[in-house]
Design a protein around this motif. Structure first.
Motif, PDB file in Angstrom:
ATOM      1  N   SER A 235       0.826  -1.195   0.000  1.00  0.00           N
ATOM      2  CA  SER A 235       0.000   0.000   0.000  1.00  0.00           C
ATOM      3  C   SER A 235       0.867   1.255   0.000  1.00  0.00           C
ATOM      4  CB  SER A 235      -0.930   0.003   1.218  1.00  0.00           C
ATOM      5  OG  SER A 235      -1.737   1.151   1.249  1.00  0.00           O
ATOM      6  N   LEU A 236       1.931   1.244   0.783  1.00  0.00           N
ATOM      7  CA  LEU A 236       2.841   2.386   0.845  1.00  0.00           C
ATOM      8  C   LEU A 236       3.707   2.474  -0.407  1.00  0.00           C
ATOM      9  CD1 LEU A 236       4.009   4.740   2.528  1.00  0.00           C
ATOM     10  CD2 LEU A 236       5.652   3.110   3.478  1.00  0.00           C
ATOM     11  N   LEU A 237       4.175   1.329  -0.900  1.00  0.00           N
ATOM     12  CA  LEU A 237       5.094   1.322  -2.044  1.00  0.00           C
ATOM     13  C   LEU A 237       4.415   1.645  -3.361  1.00  0.00           C
ATOM     14  CD1 LEU A 237       7.210  -1.884  -1.242  1.00  0.00           C
ATOM     15  CD2 LEU A 237       7.834   0.505  -0.829  1.00  0.00           C
ATOM     16  N   THR A 238       3.166   1.212  -3.533  1.00  0.00           N
ATOM     17  CA  THR A 238       2.493   1.349  -4.836  1.00  0.00           C
ATOM     18  C   THR A 238       1.604   2.588  -4.941  1.00  0.00           C
ATOM     19  OG1 THR A 238       0.580   0.048  -4.111  1.00  0.00           O
ATOM     20  CG2 THR A 238       2.427  -1.159  -5.106  1.00  0.00           C
ATOM     21  N   LEU A 239       1.209   3.182  -3.807  1.00  0.00           N
ATOM     22  CA  LEU A 239       0.291   4.322  -3.757  1.00  0.00           C
ATOM     23  C   LEU A 239      -1.130   3.932  -4.156  1.00  0.00           C
ATOM     24  CD1 LEU A 239       3.237   5.541  -4.146  1.00  0.00           C
ATOM     25  CD2 LEU A 239       2.086   7.568  -5.062  1.00  0.00           C
ATOM     26  N   LEU A 240      -1.428   2.627  -4.143  1.00  0.00           N
ATOM     27  CA  LEU A 240      -2.764   2.171  -4.532  1.00  0.00           C
ATOM     28  C   LEU A 240      -3.766   2.356  -3.393  1.00  0.00           C
ATOM     29  CD1 LEU A 240      -1.960  -1.169  -6.410  1.00  0.00           C
ATOM     30  CD2 LEU A 240      -2.836   0.950  -7.419  1.00  0.00           C
ATOM     31  N   ARG A 241      -5.024   2.464  -3.765  1.00  0.00           N
ATOM     32  CA  ARG A 241      -6.091   2.488  -2.771  1.00  0.00           C
ATOM     33  C   ARG A 241      -6.296   1.072  -2.225  1.00  0.00           C
ATOM     34  NH1 ARG A 241      -7.841   5.696  -7.054  1.00  0.00           N
ATOM     35  NH2 ARG A 241      -8.330   7.868  -6.511  1.00  0.00           N
ATOM     36  N   LYS A 242      -6.878   1.005  -1.037  1.00  0.00           N
ATOM     37  CA  LYS A 242      -7.101  -0.295  -0.395  1.00  0.00           C
ATOM     38  C   LYS A 242      -7.948  -1.214  -1.271  1.00  0.00           C
ATOM     39  CE  LYS A 242     -10.195  -0.657   2.747  1.00  0.00           C
ATOM     40  NZ  LYS A 242     -10.997  -0.531   3.988  1.00  0.00           N
ATOM     41  N   SER A 243      -9.024  -0.673  -1.841  1.00  0.00           N
ATOM     42  CA  SER A 243      -9.912  -1.498  -2.668  1.00  0.00           C
ATOM     43  C   SER A 243      -9.208  -2.037  -3.897  1.00  0.00           C
ATOM     44  CB  SER A 243     -11.141  -0.680  -3.097  1.00  0.00           C
ATOM     45  OG  SER A 243     -10.756   0.441  -3.868  1.00  0.00           O
ATOM     46  N   GLU A 244      -8.268  -1.265  -4.436  1.00  0.00           N
ATOM     47  CA  GLU A 244      -7.519  -1.706  -5.620  1.00  0.00           C
ATOM     48  C   GLU A 244      -6.566  -2.838  -5.266  1.00  0.00           C
ATOM     49  OE1 GLU A 244      -7.862   2.817  -7.404  1.00  0.00           O
ATOM     50  OE2 GLU A 244      -5.944   2.118  -6.576  1.00  0.00           O
ATOM     51  N   LEU A 245      -6.010  -2.799  -4.065  1.00  0.00           N
ATOM     52  CA  LEU A 245      -5.161  -3.898  -3.605  1.00  0.00           C
ATOM     53  C   LEU A 245      -5.988  -5.157  -3.358  1.00  0.00           C
ATOM     54  CD1 LEU A 245      -2.704  -2.262  -1.054  1.00  0.00           C
ATOM     55  CD2 LEU A 245      -2.073  -3.434  -3.162  1.00  0.00           C
ATOM     56  N   LEU A 246      -7.102  -4.993  -2.662  1.00  0.00           N
ATOM     57  CA  LEU A 246      -7.940  -6.144  -2.320  1.00  0.00           C
ATOM     58  C   LEU A 246      -8.376  -6.922  -3.546  1.00  0.00           C
ATOM     59  CD1 LEU A 246     -10.280  -4.650   0.445  1.00  0.00           C
ATOM     60  CD2 LEU A 246      -8.579  -6.448   0.756  1.00  0.00           C
ATOM     61  N   LYS A 247      -8.721  -6.201  -4.623  1.00  0.00           N
ATOM     62  CA  LYS A 247      -9.279  -6.842  -5.810  1.00  0.00           C
ATOM     63  C   LYS A 247      -8.219  -7.182  -6.864  1.00  0.00           C
ATOM     64  CE  LYS A 247     -13.574  -4.294  -5.101  1.00  0.00           C
ATOM     65  NZ  LYS A 247     -14.486  -3.244  -5.631  1.00  0.00           N
ATOM     66  N   ALA A 248      -6.954  -7.018  -6.527  1.00  0.00           N
ATOM     67  CA  ALA A 248      -5.879  -7.291  -7.484  1.00  0.00           C
ATOM     68  C   ALA A 248      -5.880  -8.762  -7.915  1.00  0.00           C
ATOM     69  CB  ALA A 248      -4.527  -6.932  -6.877  1.00  0.00           C
ATOM     70  N   GLU A 249      -5.737  -8.987  -9.213  1.00  0.00           N
ATOM     71  CA  GLU A 249      -5.709 -10.340  -9.769  1.00  0.00           C
ATOM     72  C   GLU A 249      -4.371 -10.588 -10.453  1.00  0.00           C
ATOM     73  OE1 GLU A 249      -9.128 -11.411 -12.132  1.00  0.00           O
ATOM     74  OE2 GLU A 249     -10.380  -9.905 -11.136  1.00  0.00           O
ATOM     75  N   TRP A 250      -3.944 -11.838 -10.425  1.00  0.00           N
ATOM     76  CA  TRP A 250      -2.669 -12.185 -11.048  1.00  0.00           C
ATOM     77  C   TRP A 250      -2.694 -11.959 -12.553  1.00  0.00           C
ATOM     78  CZ3 TRP A 250       1.116 -12.142  -7.938  1.00  0.00           C
ATOM     79  CH2 TRP A 250       0.975 -12.597  -6.622  1.00  0.00           C
ATOM     80  N   SER A 251      -3.863 -12.048 -13.146  1.00  0.00           N
ATOM     81  CA  SER A 251      -3.968 -11.843 -14.596  1.00  0.00           C
ATOM     82  C   SER A 251      -3.664 -10.403 -14.989  1.00  0.00           C
ATOM     83  CB  SER A 251      -5.384 -12.215 -15.076  1.00  0.00           C
ATOM     84  OG  SER A 251      -6.371 -11.425 -14.427  1.00  0.00           O
ATOM     85  N   HIS A 252      -3.648  -9.499 -14.007  1.00  0.00           N
ATOM     86  CA  HIS A 252      -3.377  -8.086 -14.293  1.00  0.00           C
ATOM     87  C   HIS A 252      -1.904  -7.728 -14.115  1.00  0.00           C
ATOM     88  CE1 HIS A 252      -7.799  -7.488 -12.874  1.00  0.00           C
ATOM     89  NE2 HIS A 252      -7.735  -7.865 -14.126  1.00  0.00           N
ATOM     90  N   ILE A 253      -1.094  -8.694 -13.693  1.00  0.00           N
ATOM     91  CA  ILE A 253       0.312  -8.428 -13.377  1.00  0.00           C
ATOM     92  C   ILE A 253       1.219  -9.087 -14.411  1.00  0.00           C
ATOM     93  CG2 ILE A 253       2.144  -8.790 -11.676  1.00  0.00           C
ATOM     94  CD1 ILE A 253      -0.077  -8.680  -9.516  1.00  0.00           C
TER      95      ILE A 253
END
Length: 415
Positions: A235-253
């Protein structure tokens, strides 16, 4: 157009627009044919100088003979000064008045929330976790202002004033609808003004360098579930919102291209539209994600929930952050404040303001929005790597044991 037999009704076909046909033998009885071909009975009449319409039922579920009988009974009520439509609505409201709040809530969810909200996930959580367990068993029109106050103040006493305000807002809307349906005579939530629950103030909280060191040293050395620790670090390193982290999928990386795609972000407050964004991954972010991939296995989400195919719950990171914070003397802060922390330090370190705003996925305003279309890809790549290096120069040494537990040691380049 008129009809007088069942055969004539059967011959009515759907058209581009719905249309009505009058019963030749009974004044006010109509059959309506919708574009879909569905046919339904209606009785139109004048009551106290105004025209009303009573929906009787569908054809052929109700035959012509049955519809005529209901029409005759309704006409008799009109002659006696009784509105058949109002009588029907009163009976419906009467049935609702005897239902439990949880049952009424499910109706509200289907009739209102799911129609108004594309993603009702957070509201469903409030219903199931913060409302139903405490007033779900009470009959709707028996719920008092004191019952509502207890539900709202429970969240405040837990330290979640903003969430308490969200619960209050949801209850207020639910009882507004109940008043509309005639289920309750008044809204009990109106006696509890929003300003007494939570007053929104612009936040300026961010963590100093010493606070970053103390918080993450405490967090990483705690007994909190390791993926949650890694999530709070991301959360600190990426500057992402909490909801964006929670819903992160491997297909997006994409590890090879060092890109993390966020296809759906928080909707823009002005346009209501979500903006796709890209995170340019530093060496440290990649190594953290590789460890999380080892933990996740074949699961689709980066942060795997208790059930296969699900992600962490909405409060997972909040709970871990608060548990770690209690072990320190650091003033209170929220997970969202980590974005402000990153922005503040990056600006202080002299990085391009527009590149920082792009990492936060903020939209430019005014003239800058018109003329500045740059994505600052190269600047953002360099900035994200230097930001990770800075954070690890602050937290790495006090947390050697934690980092050495990873299968692959993270190589840290400190300034």
């Amino acid at each position: 157009m008129v009809f007088s037999t069942d055969r004539e009704i059967q011959n009515f076909k759907a058209q581009e627009k719905r249309y009505s046909v009058k019963d030749k033998l009974n004044n006010g009885l109509f059959i309506e044919v919708k574009e879909s071909g569905v046919k339904s009975w209606h009785y139109r009449y004048t009551f106290e100088g105004k025209q009303e319409r009573l929906v009787i039922g569908r054809y052929p579920d109700l035959s012509l003979k049955e519809a005529r009988q209901i029409r005759d009974e309704s006409a008799s009520k009109v002659a006696k000064g009784i509105s058949p439509k109002q009588e029907k609505e009163d009976k419906k409201a009467g049935r609702l008045k005897s239902v439990l709040f949880k049952d009424y809530g499910e109706r509200y969810l289907n009739e209102v929330i799911k129609k108004d909200r594309k993603n009702p996930y957070n509201l469903v959580l409030y219903l199931n976790n913060d409302i139903y367990p405490f007033i779900g068993h009470i009959i709707v029109n028996k719920i008092t202002t004191e019952d509502v106050r207890r539900v709202i103040w429970r969240k405040k006493e837990q330290g979640y004033d903003a969430s308490a305000s969200q619960v209050r807002g949801l209850l207020k809307r639910m009882f507004d609808y109940a008043v509309t349906l005639g289920v309750v005579p008044f809204n009990p939530v109106l006696a509890i003004p929003t300003r007494h629950v939570f007053k929104n103030k612009p936040r300026d909280r961010y963590l100093t360098t010493d606070e970053i060191r103390q918080f993450y040293t405490t967090l990483l050395n705690s007994r909190i579930y390791r993926p949650r620790k890694l999530g709070l670090l991301l959360s600190l390193l990426t500057l992402l919102r909490k909801s964006e982290l929670l819903k992160a999928e491997w297909s997006h990386i994409d590890f090879e291209k060092r890109i993390w795609l966020i296809p759906v972000t928080k909707a823009d407050s002005k346009t209501g539209n979500s903006r796709e964004m890209v995170v340019y991954m530093s060496d440290q972010i990649i190594e953290i994600l590789k460890e999380l991939k080892t933990i996740a296995g074949d699961e689709p989400y980066v942060f795997v929930g208790r059930k296969s195919g699900t992600h962490f719950s909405h409060n997972a990171f909040n709970t871990s952050q608060k548990n770690a914070l209690r072990l320190t003397d650091i003033p209170d802060f929220t997970i969202h404040d980590l974005r402000r922390t990153a922005s503040t330090h990056l600006n202080e370190q002299g990085f391009n303001r527009d590149a920082i705003e792009k990492c936060l996925n903020h939209s430019a305003v005014g003239v800058r929005a018109v003329y500045n279309k740059a994505e600052y890809a190269e600047e953002r790549k360099e900035m994200m790597q230097k930001w990770s290096n800075f954070i690890f120069s602050v937290i790495y040494e006090p947390n050697l044991i934690f980092f050495n537990q990873a299968k692959k040691h993270w190589q840290v380049e400190c300034k």
